[in-house]
Write an enzyme that holds these catalytic residues in place. Structure first.
Site, PDB file in Angstrom:
ATOM      1  N   TYR A  55     -10.256 -12.424  -1.064  1.00 55.33           N
ATOM      2  CA  TYR A  55      -9.568 -11.132  -1.161  1.00 55.33           C
ATOM      3  C   TYR A  55      -8.100 -11.329  -1.529  1.00 55.33           C
ATOM      4  O   TYR A  55      -7.594 -10.696  -2.457  1.00 55.33           O
ATOM      5  CB  TYR A  55      -9.695 -10.369   0.162  1.00 55.33           C
ATOM      6  CG  TYR A  55      -8.999  -9.026   0.158  1.00 55.33           C
ATOM      7  CD1 TYR A  55      -9.469  -7.980  -0.628  1.00 55.33           C
ATOM      8  CD2 TYR A  55      -7.855  -8.805   0.931  1.00 55.33           C
ATOM      9  CE1 TYR A  55      -8.831  -6.740  -0.641  1.00 55.33           C
ATOM     10  CE2 TYR A  55      -7.209  -7.574   0.931  1.00 55.33           C
ATOM     11  CZ  TYR A  55      -7.705  -6.544   0.141  1.00 55.33           C
ATOM     12  OH  TYR A  55      -7.062  -5.322   0.125  1.00 55.33           O
TER      13      TYR A  55
ATOM     14  N   SER B 187      -1.590  -5.599  -2.416  1.00 47.88           N
ATOM     15  CA  SER B 187      -1.567  -5.706  -0.946  1.00 47.88           C
ATOM     16  C   SER B 187      -0.441  -6.646  -0.560  1.00 47.88           C
ATOM     17  O   SER B 187      -0.001  -7.462  -1.381  1.00 47.88           O
ATOM     18  CB  SER B 187      -2.891  -6.295  -0.453  1.00 47.88           C
ATOM     19  OG  SER B 187      -2.797  -6.661   0.904  1.00 47.88           O
TER      20      SER B 187
HETATM   21  P1  NDP Z   1     -11.605   2.280   1.108  1.00 49.24           P
HETATM   22  O1  NDP Z   1     -12.676   1.268   1.304  1.00 49.24           O
HETATM   23  O2  NDP Z   1     -11.295   3.254   2.174  1.00 49.24           O
HETATM   24  O3  NDP Z   1     -11.864   3.079  -0.260  1.00 49.24           O
HETATM   25  C1  NDP Z   1     -12.095   2.371  -1.447  1.00 49.24           C
HETATM   26  C2  NDP Z   1     -12.588   3.317  -2.510  1.00 49.24           C
HETATM   27  O4  NDP Z   1     -12.839   2.529  -3.698  1.00 49.24           O
HETATM   28  C3  NDP Z   1     -13.929   3.962  -2.133  1.00 49.24           C
HETATM   29  O5  NDP Z   1     -13.981   5.266  -2.617  1.00 49.24           O
HETATM   30  C4  NDP Z   1     -14.927   3.068  -2.853  1.00 49.24           C
HETATM   31  O6  NDP Z   1     -16.161   3.700  -3.139  1.00 49.24           O
HETATM   32  C5  NDP Z   1     -14.183   2.747  -4.124  1.00 49.24           C
HETATM   33  N1  NDP Z   1     -14.746   1.568  -4.756  1.00 49.24           N
HETATM   34  C6  NDP Z   1     -14.925   0.351  -4.195  1.00 49.24           C
HETATM   35  N2  NDP Z   1     -15.582  -0.449  -5.044  1.00 49.24           N
HETATM   36  C7  NDP Z   1     -15.820   0.271  -6.155  1.00 49.24           C
HETATM   37  C8  NDP Z   1     -16.473  -0.010  -7.372  1.00 49.24           C
HETATM   38  N3  NDP Z   1     -17.042  -1.176  -7.606  1.00 49.24           N
HETATM   39  N4  NDP Z   1     -16.540   0.963  -8.300  1.00 49.24           N
HETATM   40  C9  NDP Z   1     -15.997   2.184  -8.076  1.00 49.24           C
HETATM   41  N5  NDP Z   1     -15.373   2.509  -6.935  1.00 49.24           N
HETATM   42  C10 NDP Z   1     -15.286   1.556  -5.987  1.00 49.24           C
HETATM   43  O7  NDP Z   1     -10.308   1.402   0.756  1.00 49.24           O
HETATM   44  P2  NDP Z   1      -8.754   1.737   0.892  1.00 49.24           P
HETATM   45  O8  NDP Z   1      -8.480   3.132   0.529  1.00 49.24           O
HETATM   46  O9  NDP Z   1      -8.284   1.224   2.186  1.00 49.24           O
HETATM   47  O10 NDP Z   1      -8.181   0.741  -0.212  1.00 49.24           O
HETATM   48  C11 NDP Z   1      -7.740   1.170  -1.485  1.00 49.24           C
HETATM   49  C12 NDP Z   1      -6.981   0.021  -2.149  1.00 49.24           C
HETATM   50  O11 NDP Z   1      -5.900  -0.385  -1.322  1.00 49.24           O
HETATM   51  C13 NDP Z   1      -7.840  -1.221  -2.360  1.00 49.24           C
HETATM   52  O12 NDP Z   1      -7.511  -1.814  -3.600  1.00 49.24           O
HETATM   53  C14 NDP Z   1      -7.408  -2.137  -1.230  1.00 49.24           C
HETATM   54  O13 NDP Z   1      -7.618  -3.494  -1.521  1.00 49.24           O
HETATM   55  C15 NDP Z   1      -5.948  -1.776  -1.103  1.00 49.24           C
HETATM   56  N6  NDP Z   1      -5.360  -2.075   0.196  1.00 49.24           N
HETATM   57  C16 NDP Z   1      -5.896  -1.537   1.343  1.00 49.24           C
HETATM   58  C17 NDP Z   1      -5.341  -1.842   2.573  1.00 49.24           C
HETATM   59  C18 NDP Z   1      -5.920  -1.322   3.848  1.00 49.24           C
HETATM   60  O14 NDP Z   1      -5.581  -1.867   4.923  1.00 49.24           O
HETATM   61  N7  NDP Z   1      -6.734  -0.286   3.839  1.00 49.24           N
HETATM   62  C19 NDP Z   1      -4.161  -2.727   2.680  1.00 49.24           C
HETATM   63  C20 NDP Z   1      -3.679  -3.207   1.421  1.00 49.24           C
HETATM   64  C21 NDP Z   1      -4.259  -2.884   0.232  1.00 49.24           C
HETATM   65  P3  NDP Z   1     -17.480   3.372  -2.238  1.00 49.24           P
HETATM   66  O15 NDP Z   1     -17.085   3.596  -0.811  1.00 49.24           O
HETATM   67  O16 NDP Z   1     -18.462   4.334  -2.754  1.00 49.24           O
HETATM   68  O17 NDP Z   1     -17.799   1.940  -2.520  1.00 49.24           O
END
Ligand code: NDP
Length: 244
Positions: free
Chosen positions: A149, A136
């Site tokens: 975070y 990020s």
């Molecule tokens: P979302 O919350 O939209 O999606 C995250 C996905 O990861 C979901 O499918 C979730 O499943 C899965 N996930 C979370 N925890 C676990 C776990 N313990 N085991 C298996 N699967 C898991 O997030 P984003 O798509 O926005 O984010 C994706 C990445 O990008 C992350 O690493 C985030 O930190 C990073 N990021 C996001 C930003 C943003 O503004 N959106 C900005 C910068 C970085 P479930 O819903 O079932 O828990």
């Protein structure tokens, strides 16, 4: 130009929603065999309908033993996207052990664990590979409430470099993508306060957050041979925020 990943097998974590889901879909469309790993089975069911042939793996990556059981025998993987992450917000002074441990287990420890499993397979097969960790822009800047975070994302910067250092001689590249806010479920939660969102947006030279597609394109670039001499590095997808 969209890369062609035919003949390669890709594993994407957090493939159920947001950036991970679109990455899995893009890799599938580019010809890769995709292993989609996430926590909610319903997301895997709908993804498999959209992308026939995707291999679903349902596991909580914050659980070391369950992850070992689910992915230990996953077989050959050429491309890995460590995308799963949680954004659990707390002010520094109120930060708890539970939130700290959960955040580091999912956002950092799982990256180490899944990468170890995949890299060992690459080394044993003697094949080149590419790993992309989703970090990020808050690996470099922070806001109130993000103590834990942004610490996880800062840790990913060094984990990426350390992995690149040791895996480079095996022709395995490791890089990160560092987005600003992307309006996925997570992004909407983080920018839910309209006053904060407006102020934040104004500080971006492009006056916009990033689109999921922008992040996916950078991931595909780093996975592909178009970035063959890039490792231990990161691509900012931040609408210029860090220049401001
Ligand atoms: P979302 O919350 O939209 O999606 C995250 C996905 O990861 C979901 O499918 C979730 O499943 C899965 N996930 C979370 N925890 C676990 C776990 N313990 N085991 C298996 N699967 C898991 O997030 P984003 O798509 O926005 O984010 C994706 C990445 O990008 C992350 O690493 C985030 O930190 C990073 N990021 C996001 C930003 C943003 O503004 N959106 C900005 C910068 C970085 P479930 O819903 O079932 O828990």
């Amino acid at each position: 130009m969209k890369p062609n990943f035919s003949g390669l097998r890709a594993l994407v974590t957090g493939a159920g929603k947001g950036i991970g889901r679109d990455t899995a879909k893009a890799l599938h469309a580019s010809g890769a065999k995709v292993v989609a790993v996430t926590r909610t089975n319903a997301d895997l069911v709908s993804l498999a309908k959209e992308c026939p042939g995707i291999e679903p793996v349902c596991v909580d990556l914050g659980d070391w033993e369950a992850t070992e059981k689910a992915l230990g025998g996953i077989g050959p993987v050429d491309l890995l996207v460590n995308n799963a992450g949680v954004a659990l917000l707390q002010p520094f002074i109120e930060s708890t052990k539970e939130i700290f441990d959960r955040s580091f287990n999912v956002n950092v420890r799982a990256v180490l664990q899944v990468s170890q499993i995949v890299a060992k397979g690459m080394i044993n097969r003697g094949v080149a590979g590419s790993i992309v960790n989703i970090s990020s822009m808050v690996a470099y800047v922070t806001y109130p409430g993000l103590t834990t975070y942004c610490s996880t994302k800062g840790a990913i910067t060094m984990l990426t470099k350390a992995m690149a250092m040791e895996l480079g001689p095996h022709k395995i590249r490791v890089n990160s993508v560092n987005p600003t806010v992307v309006l996925t479920d997570m992004g909407k939660k983080v920018s839910a306060d309209p006053k904060f969102a407006k102020k934040l947006l104004k500080r971006h030279p492009l006056r916009k957050f990033a689109e999921v597609e922008d992040v996916v394109n950078s991931i595909l670039f780093l996975l592909s041979d178009s970035s063959a001499s890039t490792t231990g590095s990161g691509i900012l997808v931040d609408s210029g925020y860090l220049a401001s």
